[in-house]
Design an enzyme around this catalytic site. Structure first.
Site, PDB file in Angstrom:
ATOM      1  N   GLU A 138       0.859  -1.189   0.000  1.00 14.22           N
ATOM      2  CA  GLU A 138       0.000   0.000   0.000  1.00 14.22           C
ATOM      3  C   GLU A 138       0.890   1.232   0.000  1.00 14.22           C
ATOM      4  O   GLU A 138       1.804   1.352   0.821  1.00 14.22           O
ATOM      5  CB  GLU A 138      -0.906   0.002   1.230  1.00 14.22           C
ATOM      6  N   GLU A 173      -3.013  11.333   3.298  1.00 13.40           N
ATOM      7  CA  GLU A 173      -4.070  11.097   4.275  1.00 13.40           C
ATOM      8  C   GLU A 173      -4.094  12.311   5.197  1.00 13.40           C
ATOM      9  O   GLU A 173      -3.051  12.762   5.669  1.00 13.40           O
ATOM     10  CB  GLU A 173      -3.809   9.839   5.101  1.00 13.40           C
TER      11      GLU A 173
END
Length: 200
Positions: free
Chosen positions: A78, A83
């Site tokens: 990932e 974020e």
């Protein structure tokens, strides 16, 4: 992308912190290119304006395409490009996750805007330059994190990102990291995406 406070009967979710109900209380969206566009290496860039509010979790990220054929997370890899937690819109995070480093042990860094500005006030451009040697993350053209494969492997574990990935954009609601929504969380909440581009 819009997150709404909207009950979904018939779907089970963790108890809502405000009501205790286990009926899903929110809806949102996840867009991904898994069925349409997978790639290995390149510059991935997204211009995004994130929302502010407790429990909101906007993100722009990639995961290994072998996830679609059943390889479980985190073995597929990932690559989190951006974020931001709605409870702290002055901090953004870029991270990678692999079997040897994942969850809270992922390799990454938090960073802020000049003059400690608020990410939710305007659009910003997050990018990841991904090559066989590593990943260089940038924000508005300024490098914020460099991950070098040759440095990661001997110190943290295998680098598992040298295979096709696909892109994901989503606005999640709730979870252990962003925490719950509360009465101050604005709904509908919107993550505005001006563009997503891949250069190869």
């Amino acid at each position: 992308m819009e997150a709404r406070k909207q009950a979904t009967p018939g779907r089970g979710c963790p108890p809502d912190p405000l009501t205790g109900s286990t009926t899903c209380q929110y809806t949102s969206a996840r867009m991904n290119t898994g069925a349409t566009f997978q790639f290995t290496y390149g510059r991935v860039e997204a211009r995004v304006k994130v929302p502010k509010g407790n429990g909101l979790w906007p993100a722009s990220w990639m995961t290994g395409a072998d996830f679609l054929s059943g390889r479980p997370w985190p073995y597929n890899g990932e690559i989190d490009i951006m974020e931001v937690l709605g409870k702290d819109v002055k901090t953004s995070y870029s991270t990678v996750h692999a079997p040897a480093y994942n969850g809270g042990g992922g390799i990454g860094a938090p960073y802020r805007l000049p003059q400690d500005a608020d990410f939710s006030d305007d659009f910003h451009t997050w990018a990841a330059d991904w090559t066989s040697k590593g990943i260089v993350y940038s924000l508005d053209g300024r490098t914020v994190l460099t991950l070098d494969k040759e440095q990661v492997e001997p110190t943290r574990g295998p680098w598992i990102f040298d295979h096709p990935h696909y892109m994901i954009l989503n606005l999640a609601v709730g979870g252990d990291w962003p925490g719950p929504t509360d009465t101050t969380t604005p709904f509908p909440a919107r993550m505005l995406v001006d563009y997503v581009r891949v250069y190869q």
